[in-house]
Scaffold this motif. Structure first.
Motif, PDB file in Angstrom:
ATOM      1  N   LYS A  64     -10.251  45.723   7.672  1.00 32.49           N
ATOM      2  CA  LYS A  64     -11.164  44.595   7.890  1.00 32.49           C
ATOM      3  C   LYS A  64     -11.384  44.311   9.368  1.00 32.49           C
ATOM      4  O   LYS A  64     -12.476  43.941   9.769  1.00 32.49           O
ATOM      5  CB  LYS A  64     -10.634  43.347   7.182  1.00 32.49           C
TER       6      LYS A  64
ATOM      7  N   ARG B 293     -14.037  46.598  10.475  1.00 37.95           N
ATOM      8  CA  ARG B 293     -15.370  46.282   9.943  1.00 37.95           C
ATOM      9  C   ARG B 293     -15.940  45.030  10.600  1.00 37.95           C
ATOM     10  O   ARG B 293     -17.145  44.849  10.650  1.00 37.95           O
ATOM     11  CB  ARG B 293     -15.294  46.114   8.423  1.00 37.95           C
TER      12      ARG B 293
ATOM     13  N   GLN C 293     -29.050  44.094   0.054  1.00 37.07           N
ATOM     14  CA  GLN C 293     -27.694  43.557  -0.010  1.00 37.07           C
ATOM     15  C   GLN C 293     -27.674  42.050  -0.238  1.00 37.07           C
ATOM     16  O   GLN C 293     -26.622  41.463  -0.400  1.00 37.07           O
ATOM     17  CB  GLN C 293     -26.924  43.908   1.265  1.00 37.07           C
ATOM     18  N   LEU C 294     -28.848  41.421  -0.267  1.00 35.54           N
ATOM     19  CA  LEU C 294     -28.905  39.975  -0.502  1.00 35.54           C
ATOM     20  C   LEU C 294     -28.569  39.670  -1.957  1.00 35.54           C
ATOM     21  O   LEU C 294     -29.002  40.379  -2.852  1.00 35.54           O
ATOM     22  CB  LEU C 294     -30.309  39.445  -0.189  1.00 35.54           C
ATOM     23  N   PHE C 295     -27.774  38.627  -2.191  1.00 38.04           N
ATOM     24  CA  PHE C 295     -27.462  38.306  -3.587  1.00 38.04           C
ATOM     25  C   PHE C 295     -27.214  36.830  -3.836  1.00 38.04           C
ATOM     26  O   PHE C 295     -27.203  36.396  -4.978  1.00 38.04           O
ATOM     27  CB  PHE C 295     -26.250  39.106  -4.058  1.00 38.04           C
ATOM     28  N   GLU C 296     -27.000  36.045  -2.771  1.00 39.64           N
ATOM     29  CA  GLU C 296     -26.640  34.643  -2.988  1.00 39.64           C
ATOM     30  C   GLU C 296     -27.863  33.801  -3.357  1.00 39.64           C
ATOM     31  O   GLU C 296     -28.996  34.253  -3.241  1.00 39.64           O
ATOM     32  CB  GLU C 296     -25.998  34.077  -1.717  1.00 39.64           C
TER      33      GLU C 296
ATOM     34  N   ASP D 100     -25.842  33.257   1.811  1.00 36.79           N
ATOM     35  CA  ASP D 100     -25.850  34.708   1.936  1.00 36.79           C
ATOM     36  C   ASP D 100     -25.441  35.134   3.341  1.00 36.79           C
ATOM     37  O   ASP D 100     -24.659  36.071   3.523  1.00 36.79           O
ATOM     38  CB  ASP D 100     -27.226  35.282   1.588  1.00 36.79           C
TER      39      ASP D 100
ATOM     40  N   PHE E  69     -21.793  34.652   3.912  1.00 31.28           N
ATOM     41  CA  PHE E  69     -20.925  35.475   3.053  1.00 31.28           C
ATOM     42  C   PHE E  69     -20.021  36.399   3.871  1.00 31.28           C
ATOM     43  O   PHE E  69     -18.808  36.481   3.638  1.00 31.28           O
ATOM     44  CB  PHE E  69     -21.807  36.297   2.102  1.00 31.28           C
ATOM     45  N   GLY E  70     -20.620  37.101   4.844  1.00 34.47           N
ATOM     46  CA  GLY E  70     -19.849  38.027   5.679  1.00 34.47           C
ATOM     47  C   GLY E  70     -18.704  37.335   6.410  1.00 34.47           C
ATOM     48  O   GLY E  70     -17.542  37.702   6.241  1.00 34.47           O
TER      49      GLY E  70
ATOM     50  N   ASN F  10     -15.864  36.419   4.203  1.00 30.58           N
ATOM     51  CA  ASN F  10     -15.044  37.573   3.816  1.00 30.58           C
ATOM     52  C   ASN F  10     -14.036  37.935   4.893  1.00 30.58           C
ATOM     53  O   ASN F  10     -12.977  38.469   4.602  1.00 30.58           O
ATOM     54  CB  ASN F  10     -15.928  38.801   3.564  1.00 30.58           C
ATOM     55  N   PHE F  11     -14.416  37.672   6.133  1.00 30.45           N
ATOM     56  CA  PHE F  11     -13.502  38.016   7.219  1.00 30.45           C
ATOM     57  C   PHE F  11     -12.570  36.849   7.546  1.00 30.45           C
ATOM     58  O   PHE F  11     -11.949  36.811   8.593  1.00 30.45           O
ATOM     59  CB  PHE F  11     -14.283  38.441   8.459  1.00 30.45           C
TER      60      PHE F  11
ATOM     61  N   PHE G 254     -20.960  37.477  11.694  1.00 31.89           N
ATOM     62  CA  PHE G 254     -19.530  37.610  11.990  1.00 31.89           C
ATOM     63  C   PHE G 254     -19.295  38.215  13.377  1.00 31.89           C
ATOM     64  O   PHE G 254     -18.201  38.691  13.678  1.00 31.89           O
ATOM     65  CB  PHE G 254     -18.770  38.341  10.878  1.00 31.89           C
TER      66      PHE G 254
END
Lengths: 266, 285
Positions: B81, B84, B97-100, B106, B109-110, B113-114, B162
């Motif tokens: 991680k 990334r 890659q959009l989904f929210e 959205d 989101f990144g 995750n971090f 991020f």
């Protein structure tokens, strides 16, 4: 994903590959029926011998068949264990306190395992030696007679061939989306329950969106080329039944008859 | 700090009956703070190369060193991680890659995750959306109601959120109209000059290479055919010709002028300076 064996076509040149797909489907059906005739060991020995010979003829090789079996291994072990615990008939072979094994349990399990083995080999033989497109042509033709009772055989065949066509595309798409989300820090392997749900959602939602998009595009493309399922269509590739196909079908039908005979006699 | 590839090779489907070599013995250094273009034909290994930068693909031989984070063949990676987060990779057509449900979540989101806290992630989302040219009214809208170009901005904002040190872009302007492409490139230029990001961009557009990039790497059949700074790359008429690169308009124009007997200033890489040099020459006569 590239090591997925189940249902993959192997482009080889053999007597089995060049058979008419309709004949192959019929043969498969006959043999699948034959598996369920209770003809005991003799029956299974005959069927195993037939499958063995056909595998050799098809040139796909036994290792490939065994690879196709791999996903079923867990199920076979599971069935084995359950049968051992549940079936309490026949002669007692082994006893340790409450735990006992009867010979009937072993026979029953063996039967099931052999049946599974046969079914997987036979269906793998069909899909490994027949191009998906030929397969759907065969299905369409075989369903043809049911058109009289209102079965849309062409539409069914078209649906199957589109589904088959898009399996690799969707697998590729899934990998693409997984990579994109992994770049955003999604961990598809680890994480807490809620994080896992989020990560699966981040894969499923884009996948569905793109699948719907593809479906729409494909529908327009087909319409633009004048596709109308109810119209009479001609075919570029005509299926032709040859002597070998007829012989193979008669042989498979005879296998059923033979096994019924064995079942009655034994 | 820099990115170094050492004897890196990548073979797809290694250990199967159908192996295919995509990259072959790549040796390469990309300095921190540069804007580097990677060009080459389809199938030359561009995308494979950039996917090694955040360990989406692992080398089958050799190693990559990304600002001190070393990825070696046959070696398990620890702390994936952190790598990334350092390397933000924007895929080709990133809008899928959009989904929210909302643009704000959205983009956040990144960072979440971090391990960045929700409120900070949301603040960051506002900030980067502003940066890509979408104001606050977009925050609570669905990303699926946007136009193609706007979706792409949101997707790129989702990576910028991020704060990666290195931004890797795989054909970021593919499928955009010329105006949209230009705005996109201006955004990357801003990220490079004002925010000091190291940018690596896969592209087919030589105009973009000439106008925005410092260095250029040409891949051919999985090997590096050429690496140089952009100006000497396009100055060298022969390389451009022999390596089968369609030159930018201005380079093409200069070549034609030279063929007609004009002495063209080698350093002139934009229209005004080219015109000025020609004017000077004409007055001279």
């Amino acid at each position: 994903m590239s090591n997925m064996v189940l249902g993959r076509y192997l482009p080889l040149d053999s007597k089995i590959h060049s058979m008419d797909p309709r004949a192959k489907i019929m043969c498969m059906l006959f043999l699948l029926i034959a598996i369920f005739i209770p003809a005991g060991y003799v029956g299974y020995a005959i069927l195993l011998a037939i499958v063995f010979v056909v595998v050799l003829m098809s040139k796909i090789g036994l290792p490939y068949i065994f690879k196709a079996m791999k996903p079923m291994l867990f199920m076979m072990i599971f069935l084995f264990v359950i049968n051992m615990l549940v079936i309490k008939r026949g002669n007692l072979l082994f006893e340790l306190g409450w735990f006992s094994i009867y010979d009937e349990a072993i026979f029953q399990t063996l039967y099931i395992v052999i049946r599974l083995l046969l079914m997987i080999s036979i269906t793998t033989l069909l899909t490994a030696t027949t191009k998906p497109l030929d397969l759907t042509l065969g299905i369409e033709d075989l369903l043809g007679p049911f058109q009289k009772i209102g079965l849309p055989s062409h539409i069914i065949a078209m649906m199957i061939s589109i589904a088959l066509r898009f399996i690799p595309t969707l697998i590729e798409e899934t990998q693409r989306i997984m990579k994109a989300q992994a770049s955003r820090g999604v961990d598809f392997e680890e994480g807490k329950f809620m994080e896992k749900i989020r990560s699966i959602l981040s894969l499923i939602v884009p996948l569905f969106i793109s699948a719907f998009q593809r479906a729409e595009d494909l529908a327009y493309a087909m319409e633009a080329r004048g596709y109308a399922p109810e119209n009479k269509r001609t075919r570029y590739k005509l299926l032709k039944l040859r002597a070998f196909d007829v012989v193979a079908m008669i042989f498979c039908a005879l296998v059923i008859a033979g096994l019924v005979g064995v079942a009655i006699l034994v | 700090m820099s990115i170094t590839f050492k004897n890196l090779s990548h073979t797809y489907n290694e250990k199967t009956p159908f192996p295919s070599a995509a990259l072959n013995n790549i040796n390469l250094t990309i300095e921190e703070g540069t804007f580097t273009a990677i060009i080459g034909e389809t199938g030359s290994g561009k995308s494979t190369l950039v996917q090694h930068l955040n360990a989406l693909l692992l080398p089958t031989a050799g190693e990559v060193d990304v600002n001190g984070f070393v990825i070696k063949a046959d070696e398990k990676i620890k702390n994936l991680k952190s790598l990334r987060r350092k390397v933000g990779l924007v895929f080709q057509f990133p809008e899928y890659q959009l989904f929210e449900e909302t643009i704000e979540s959205d983009v956040a989101f990144g960072p979440k995750n971090f391990g960045i806290e929700e409120s900070i992630a949301k603040a960051k989302a506002r900030e980067v959306l502003e940066l890509v040219g979408l104001d606050e009214s977009y925050l609570n809208r669905s990303p699926f109601d946007l136009s193609g170009g706007q979706k792409r901005r949101v997707a790129i904002a989702g990576i910028l959120a991020f704060d990666p040190e290195i931004l890797v872009l795989d054909e970021p302007t593919a499928g955009l109209d010329p105006q949209g492409a230009k705005e996109m490139m201006e955004l990357f230029k801003k990220l490079h000059t004002d925010y000091g990001k190291t940018i690596i961009m896969v592209t087919h557009d030589m105009e973009h290479v000439l106008n925005y990039c410092d260095d250029v790497i040409l891949l051919k059949n999985g090997e590096i055919a050429m690496k140089s700074d952009v100006k000497s790359f396009f100055k060298d008429d022969l390389t451009v010709h022999e390596l089968d690169v369609q030159p930018p308009h201005i380079v093409d124009l200069k070549r034609r002028l030279t063929a007609c007997g004009f002495a063209v200033d080698e350093e002139a890489f934009d229209l005004p300076s080219l015109v000025a040099s020609l004017k000077g020459e004409l007055q001279h006569e």
